[in-house]
Design a protein around this motif. Structure first.
Motif, mmCIF file in Angstrom:
data_model
loop_
_atom_site.group_PDB
_atom_site.id
_atom_site.type_symbol
_atom_site.label_atom_id
_atom_site.label_comp_id
_atom_site.label_asym_id
_atom_site.label_seq_id
_atom_site.Cartn_x
_atom_site.Cartn_y
_atom_site.Cartn_z
ATOM 1 N N TYR A 177 -51.893 -30.749 158.503
ATOM 2 C CA TYR A 177 -50.412 -30.353 158.462
ATOM 3 C C TYR A 177 -49.449 -29.343 159.031
ATOM 4 N N GLN A 178 -49.836 -29.303 160.125
ATOM 5 C CA GLN A 178 -49.057 -28.657 161.536
ATOM 6 C C GLN A 178 -47.691 -29.712 161.709
ATOM 7 N N LEU A 179 -48.248 -31.015 161.907
ATOM 8 C CA LEU A 179 -47.630 -31.687 162.767
ATOM 9 C C LEU A 179 -46.210 -32.452 160.638
ATOM 10 N N SER A 180 -46.740 -32.215 159.804
ATOM 11 C CA SER A 180 -46.395 -32.331 158.602
ATOM 12 C C SER A 180 -44.810 -31.714 158.534
ATOM 13 N N ASN A 181 -45.466 -30.145 159.452
ATOM 14 C CA ASN A 181 -44.189 -29.600 159.226
ATOM 15 C C ASN A 181 -43.482 -29.955 159.632
ATOM 16 N N MET A 182 -44.232 -30.218 161.466
ATOM 17 C CA MET A 182 -42.883 -30.594 163.005
ATOM 18 C C MET A 182 -42.215 -31.444 162.663
ATOM 19 N N LEU A 183 -42.485 -32.387 161.681
ATOM 20 C CA LEU A 183 -41.108 -33.781 161.181
ATOM 21 C C LEU A 183 -39.851 -33.845 160.872
ATOM 22 N N PRO A 184 -40.309 -32.618 159.594
ATOM 23 C CA PRO A 184 -38.195 -32.108 159.521
ATOM 24 C C PRO A 184 -38.153 -31.390 159.989
ATOM 25 N N GLN A 185 -38.446 -30.523 161.164
ATOM 26 C CA GLN A 185 -37.848 -29.982 162.167
ATOM 27 C C GLN A 185 -36.980 -30.702 163.071
ATOM 28 N N ILE A 186 -37.726 -31.661 162.941
ATOM 29 C CA ILE A 186 -36.748 -32.790 164.187
ATOM 30 C C ILE A 186 -35.494 -33.530 163.493
ATOM 31 N N PHE A 187 -36.135 -34.544 162.931
ATOM 32 C CA PHE A 187 -35.434 -35.644 161.736
ATOM 33 C C PHE A 187 -34.450 -34.207 160.841
ATOM 34 N N ARG A 188 -34.714 -32.899 160.464
ATOM 35 C CA ARG A 188 -33.339 -33.189 159.933
ATOM 36 C C ARG A 188 -33.757 -33.346 158.380
ATOM 37 N N VAL A 189 -34.845 -33.118 157.345
ATOM 38 C CA VAL A 189 -35.074 -33.898 155.981
ATOM 39 C C VAL A 189 -34.155 -33.614 155.481
ATOM 40 N N SER A 190 -33.239 -34.379 154.657
ATOM 41 C CA SER A 190 -31.850 -34.153 153.671
ATOM 42 C C SER A 190 -32.949 -33.393 152.577
ATOM 43 N N SER A 191 -32.333 -31.616 151.945
ATOM 44 C CA SER A 191 -32.496 -31.222 151.156
ATOM 45 C C SER A 191 -31.675 -30.825 149.526
ATOM 46 N N THR A 192 -32.122 -30.395 148.456
ATOM 47 C CA THR A 192 -30.443 -30.166 147.387
ATOM 48 C C THR A 192 -30.470 -29.309 147.663
ATOM 49 N N LEU A 193 -29.167 -29.555 147.420
ATOM 50 C CA LEU A 193 -28.696 -27.655 147.382
ATOM 51 C C LEU A 193 -28.052 -27.335 146.253
ATOM 52 N N THR A 194 -28.430 -26.180 145.529
ATOM 53 C CA THR A 194 -28.180 -25.879 144.114
ATOM 54 C C THR A 194 -26.913 -24.649 144.835
ATOM 55 N N LEU A 195 -25.901 -25.299 143.950
ATOM 56 C CA LEU A 195 -24.446 -24.267 143.774
ATOM 57 C C LEU A 195 -24.693 -23.417 142.143
ATOM 58 N N THR A 196 -24.675 -22.059 141.927
ATOM 59 C CA THR A 196 -23.895 -21.639 141.253
ATOM 60 C C THR A 196 -22.880 -20.797 141.140
ATOM 61 N N SER A 197 -22.028 -21.001 140.599
ATOM 62 C CA SER A 197 -21.426 -19.865 139.933
ATOM 63 C C SER A 197 -20.988 -18.145 139.270
ATOM 64 N N LYS A 198 -20.571 -17.119 139.952
ATOM 65 C CA LYS A 198 -20.406 -16.284 138.899
ATOM 66 C C LYS A 198 -19.329 -16.118 138.601
ATOM 67 N N ARG A 199 -19.324 -15.799 137.353
ATOM 68 C CA ARG A 199 -18.268 -15.513 136.644
ATOM 69 C C ARG A 199 -17.754 -14.177 135.752
#
Length: 505
Positions: free
Chosen positions: A483-505
Motif C-alpha cells: 500500500y505504500q507503493l500504491s500511494n506512491m504511484l499516483p503521486q508520480i504519474f499524477r492520476v486523473s481525478s474528478t473535480l466537483t464544482l458547486t455554485s453559490k447563489r
C-alpha cells in the motif's frame, strides 16, 4: 601504344581488330566445349535423362512464364484460418479441443513426476544403505560408483519421458492444425459438411472443488490496485496502470476451472492471438540462453504443460536465439577488429583480451530476447531481459543496463502491437534480506519515474496509443509495503481525478 610508340591514328583500327579477335576466339572456345559435351553424351559418360532434368529445372527457375506458382505459406494460412474460427461460433469447439489436449499432456506429466519420484525414493534408500557401510565393507570409490549409477538412471528416465512428451506434442500439433483446416473448409462448404461433434471435457467434481479452494487461496494472496492516467505534452493519451502482488508465472499458468467453467479463462488470449492487442511479460533471466535453472526452468515447465499449436517449442526458439547471438557477436568482433586497425593498438589489444574472456554465446546485462507463445494463459510475448547481481544493490541509476533494457522493450512493444505489458517493479522476482523498506521505496520510485518517461516517449514512437502497464511485486512482500507503493504511484504519474464544482447563489 605508348610502350611501342604506335601512332594514334591506328588506335581505332587496333581496337576493332582486338574486339573481333576476342569474339572469334570466344566462339571457338564455346564450340570446343560443346563438342566435348556432345561427345560425352554420345559415349554415355553423361546420363541424358539427368541432363534434361537439370536443364528443365534451370529453365523454369529463370523463366517466369514456365515457373510454378509460389506455394502458400502454411503458417500464414493457418493463422488466418484460426483467427476466423476463433471469432466464430466454432470458438467453443476449438477451446474444448485445446483443453482436451491440455488434459492429456497433464496426465502424461503426472505419470512422469510419479515415476521420477519413485526412482528418487528408491535411490535414496539405496544410498542410505551404502553410506552405512562406508568405512566398513565399502570405500569412497564404491559410493561414487553408486552415485554415478543413480545419476545415469535418472538421466535415462528423464530422456525417456522427454521423448514421449515431445512425440505427443508433435502428434497433437499436427492433428490440431489439420482439424482446424478441415473445420474451416467444412464451414465454408455447408453442403458438403462433415463436421464432427464438438469435443466435450467434463472434469470431475472433486477436481472442481480442489481448484476452487486453490483459487480462493490465490485471490487472498493477490493484491491489486488500478489507476487511469493521461500522459503527453499537448495531445494527451489515456493509459491504464495496475499494481499487483503476484507471481510472474501466474500470468502463464493455465487455470483448469473457473466460475464460468472449463477453458473460458483463456478465451480473450485466443481472440487476440492474431491481433494488434498483444500481451507481453518481462522475465528477468541470467546471461545464459537456456532453460535449465531458476525461473527459466519454471517457465519452461509451464510451457510444457500445454502444446503450442502456432509457434515452435520453447527449446527450438532458444536455439534460434543462440544462433542469432553468435552471429551478432561475430559481427561485433569483426567491427572491433576494423576499429583496431584504425585506433591505438594497445587499447585495442586490451579490448580484445576482455572479449576473449567473455563467453561469446552469452548475452550482456540490458540485452533481451523474445519468445512467442500461444499456449500460455494470458501472455503472447515474453521478453527475457538479462540482469546481473547489480540489480540487488541500492545504487542503480536511470542509465543502468536493466533500466535501458526496459526502455528498449517498451519501444518493441510500440512497433509490434504489444498493448499490455507486465513489468517486475523492483527488478527482482524474489525478495531477500538486503531488500529493506527504504530499498523497495527507492527502487520503486526509480522504475516508476523511468517508465513514465518512456511512456511519454511512446507518443513519438506510435502516435499515442492507449496501453496497459502492470507493475508486479513479489508475493512475499507485506501488505503495508504494497500500500505504500500504491500511494506512491499516483503521486508520480499524477492520476486523473474528478473535480466537483458547486455554485453559490
Amino acid at each position: 601504344m605508348l610502350l611501342h610508340n604506335l601512332p594514334c591514328f591506328i588506335e581505332d583500327d587496333l581496337k576493332k581488330a582486338l574486339i573481333t579477335f576476342m569474339e572469334d576466339e570466344t566462339i571457338k572456345d564455346y564450340d570446343s566445349e560443346a563438342e566435348l559435351a556432345l561427345k560425352a553424351v554420345k559415349t554415355g559418360e553423361v546420363d541424358l535423362e539427368q541432363l534434361a532434368n537439370t536443364w528443365t529445372k534451370a529453365y523454369t527457375k529463370t523463366t517466369l512464364e514456365h515457373a510454378r506458382p509460389e506455394e502458400p505459406n502454411w503458417d500464414e494460412d493457418f493463422g488466418d484460418v484460426y483467427h476466423d474460427l476463433i471469432h466464430s461460433p466454432a470458438s467453443e469447439t476449438l477451446l474444448n479441443l485445446e483443453h482436451n489436449y491440455f488434459v492429456s499432456i497433464s496426465e502424461l506429466i503426472g505419470e512422469r513426476d510419479v515415476e521420477l519420484k519413485k526412482l528418487r525414493e528408491r535411490q535414496g534408500v539405496e544410498m542410505d544403505k551404502v553410506m552405512q557401510e562406508l568405512g566398513k565393507s565399502l570405500t569412497d570409490h564404491d559410493v561414487n560408483l553408486v552415485a554415478a549409477q543413480h545419476f545415469e538412471s535418472q538421466q535415462v528416465l528423464e530422456n525417456k519421458w522427454a521423448n514421449e512428451l515431445k512425440q505427443l506434442t508433435n502428434i497433437q500439433k499436427q492433428e490440431y492444425q489439420e482439424w482446424v483446416m478441415k473445420l474451416h473448409h467444412d464451414l465454408k462448404n455447408p453442403n458438403n459438411s462433415s463436421i464432427s461433434e464438438e469435443i466435450k471435457v467434463q472434469p470431475s467434481q472433486m477436481r472442481e472443488s480442489v481448484d476452487v479452494t486453490a483459487r480462493v487461496f490465490e485471490e487472498q494472496l493477490q493484491l491489486e490496485e488500478s489507476f487511469t492516467i493521461h500522459l503527453g505534452a499537448q495531445l494527451k493519451t489515456m493509459h491504464n496502470l495496475r499494481l499487483l502482488r503476484a507471481d510472474m508465472l501466474d500470468f502463464c499458468k493455465h487455470k483448469r476451472n473457473h466460475r464460468s467453467g472449463v477453458k473460458l479463462h483463456r478465451l480473450q488470449t485466443a481472440l487476440s492471438l492474431y491481433s494488434t492487442s498483444l500481451c507481453g511479460l518481462v522475465l528477468l533471466v541470467d546471461n545464459r540462453i537456456n532453460s535449465y535453472s531458476g525461473i527459466k526452468r519454471d517457465f519452461a515447465t509451464v510451457c510444457q504443460e500445454c502444446t503450442d499449436f502456432h509457434f515452435p517449442r520453447l527449446s527450438d526458439q532458444l536455439e534460434v536465439v543462440q544462433q542469432v547471438v553468435l552471429y551478432a557477436r561475430a559481427q561485433r568482433m569483426k567491427k572491433s577488429k576494423q576499429q583496431y586497425d584504425r585506433e591505438d593498438k594497445n587499447n585495442a589489444q586490451e579490448d580484445d583480451s576482455k572479449n576473449i574472456e567473455r563467453n561469446q554465446s552469452n548475452i550482456f546485462p540490458g540485452e533481451f530476447y523474445i519468445t512467442r507463445h500461444s499456449n500460455l494463459s494470458e501472455i503472447h510475448v515474453v521478453f527475457h531481459l538479462c540482469v546481473d547481481d547489480n540489480v540487488k544493490s541500492g545504487n542503480i541509476t536511470a542509465r543502468d543496463p536493466a533500466i535501458m533494457g526496459l526502455r528498449n522493450i517498451l519501444k518493441v512493444c510500440c512497433t509490434h502491437d504489444v498493448t499490455t505489458i507486465s513489468i517486475p517493479l523492483l527488478l527482482v522476482h524474489d525478495m531477500s534480506e538486503e531488500m529493506t523498506i527504504p530499498w523497495c521505496l527507492k527502487r520503486a520510485e526509480l522504475v516508476f519515474k523511468c517508465v513514465k518517461g518512456f511512456m511519454m516517449e511512446m507518443a513519438s514512437w506510435d502516435g499515442g496509443i492507449s496501453r496497459t502497464v502492470q507493475f508486479l511485486v513479489p508475493q512475499s512482500i507485506s501488505e503495508e509495503m504494497f500500500y505504500q507503493l500504491s500511494n506512491m504511484l499516483p503521486q508520480i504519474f499524477r492520476v486523473s481525478s474528478t473535480l466537483t464544482l458547486t455554485s453559490k447563489r
